[in-house]
Scaffold this motif. Structure first.
Motif, PDB file in Angstrom:
ATOM      1  N   ALA A  40       0.820  -1.210   0.000  1.00 36.93           N
ATOM      2  CA  ALA A  40       0.000   0.000   0.000  1.00 36.93           C
ATOM      3  C   ALA A  40       0.854   1.260   0.000  1.00 36.93           C
ATOM      4  O   ALA A  40       0.565   2.217  -0.723  1.00 36.93           O
ATOM      5  N   ASP A  44       0.867   3.971  -3.033  1.00 34.35           N
ATOM      6  CA  ASP A  44       0.545   5.375  -2.762  1.00 34.35           C
ATOM      7  C   ASP A  44       1.641   6.311  -3.249  1.00 34.35           C
ATOM      8  O   ASP A  44       1.372   7.303  -3.928  1.00 34.35           O
ATOM      9  N   ASP A  87      -3.383   6.131 -11.850  1.00 38.06           N
ATOM     10  CA  ASP A  87      -3.949   4.925 -11.244  1.00 38.06           C
ATOM     11  C   ASP A  87      -2.855   3.860 -11.295  1.00 38.06           C
ATOM     12  O   ASP A  87      -2.505   3.371 -12.360  1.00 38.06           O
ATOM     13  N   THR A  89      -1.142   0.225  -9.702  1.00 44.04           N
ATOM     14  CA  THR A  89      -1.286  -1.017  -8.955  1.00 44.04           C
ATOM     15  C   THR A  89       0.115  -1.551  -8.706  1.00 44.04           C
ATOM     16  O   THR A  89       0.898  -1.704  -9.645  1.00 44.04           O
ATOM     17  N   ARG A 102      -3.993  -1.212  -5.137  1.00 39.40           N
ATOM     18  CA  ARG A 102      -4.231  -0.154  -6.121  1.00 39.40           C
ATOM     19  C   ARG A 102      -4.323   1.196  -5.413  1.00 39.40           C
ATOM     20  O   ARG A 102      -4.911   1.295  -4.341  1.00 39.40           O
ATOM     21  N   ALA A 103      -3.744   2.230  -6.034  1.00 37.84           N
ATOM     22  CA  ALA A 103      -3.812   3.586  -5.482  1.00 37.84           C
ATOM     23  C   ALA A 103      -4.043   4.579  -6.610  1.00 37.84           C
ATOM     24  O   ALA A 103      -3.578   4.368  -7.735  1.00 37.84           O
ATOM     25  N   ARG A 104      -4.748   5.634  -6.293  1.00 37.51           N
ATOM     26  CA  ARG A 104      -4.994   6.716  -7.261  1.00 37.51           C
ATOM     27  C   ARG A 104      -4.544   8.031  -6.654  1.00 37.51           C
ATOM     28  O   ARG A 104      -4.698   8.248  -5.456  1.00 37.51           O
TER      29      ARG A 104
END
Length: 121
Positions: A40, A44, A87, A89, A102-104
């Protein structure tokens, strides 16, 4: 003599085995949590780096995301840019676990004018 002779050894062996099994389960859960947090954090940071470079007009924003993720010990599985929104991953392996997260990141959809007031698109 009683028929209970030696039963204490059996109880101690069973208790020790149970404690070892519980300890192994707790360690495995801890390793899974650490792997998820690492993935994560890498996702990020990679998404923030990609969005930052995309807003600056850089053509290699996803390459920057790959560099940031690899510096965190992770790999980028997917990177997509839509305007200034990134976006990403990422996957980070830790022990037998390799979670994918996944982070946006990108600019806010609306911004407030100086001094407050209503949101302006």
């Amino acid at each position: 003599m009683t028929r209970d002779r030696g039963s204490a050894s059996l109880w101690v062996a069973m208790a020790a085995t149970t404690i070892c099994v519980v300890f192994a389960a707790v360690l495995a859960m801890g390793q899974a949590v650490v792997a998820r947090h690492r993935a994560a954090a890498a996702a990020d940071l990679a998404a923030l780096a990609a969005a930052d470079h995309a807003l600056l007009g850089s053509a290699d924003a996803c390459r920057r995301a790959v560099d940031v993720a690899s510096a965190q010990g992770a790999e980028v599985v997917r990177c997509a840019l839509s305007g200034g929104i990134a976006d990403v991953t990422a996957r980070a392996a830790f022990g037998p676990y390799a979670p994918t997260v996944r982070a946006r990141a990108g600019p806010p959809l609306t911004t407030l004018p100086p001094g407050g007031g209503e949101a302006v698109p």
